[in-house]
Write an enzyme that holds these catalytic residues in place. Sequence first.
Site: not given
Length: 288
Positions: A281, A231, A207
Amino acid sequence: MNEALKELLDLLDLEQIELDIFRGRSPKERIQRVFGGQVAAQALFAAGRTVPDDRHVHSLHAYFIRPGDPAIPIVYNVERVRDGRSFTTRRVVAIQHGKAIFTMSASFHVTETGVEHQAATMPQVVDPEGLPLFKDRILQAVGPDSPLRDWVSRPRPVDARYVTPLTWEAYRDPELRGSNTNVWFRYDAELPDDPLLHVVLAAYASDFTLVDTVLLTHGLAWGASNLFGASLDHAMWFHRPFRVDEWMLYAQESPWSGAARGLAKGEMFTRSGKLAVSVVQEAMIHVR
């Protein structure tokens, strides 16, 4: 082992407060919200604590619902959705202030044999030993008077070395913009052999740079551009055993952005070129 990695491993040592209910905390640093990779890693670790040792994570699908509050613990409720002959499914809900801030579905699989192929090819890049430390490079990029210097100079648990430009470098030089990011990373200490730990730490590291791949395309940078991002969802597939205390190349690209959202994809390769992890993502990106 540096103090940042020690603290991260301590954060993953979740407190079990009831059957399938766990409690985790956040670092003591002053941040506005909990790092998404931390929540994903703790949730995956909680799910793994309810699964037999012969079943290994092969995928996760997660949604970030609300910003996490770093000042209070996070409660992880694990639901045992299914225990089959070959697959085990768990659903995890992370809760703060009585509300869900994050949900994850994770699937675990016994080791089986089958047809094999790998179409993905690891990019040809320089070795990590020939690249500067992230800390040194980012401090040079932001400049001596940047208010970000204290933040970027903090110790990190992951040793990340960029092959491609940083977002701050592309912010200052438009010719460095691009839609691809290649980063070598490893946890710079010998870790236990527990496969779940290595998968969890890969989820944590995944991430860090994906959203930056979207920003790099447009010459945007945190703290320089007037933007806000977070996110939205995160998916990972784990293809083969790997170790995160050995160098892995995280090859990322951003195929699309629009409607205040940006999509990024990533592939983690072992140093020998084996595809170990695939990542996708989507993030919210508001430019004010």
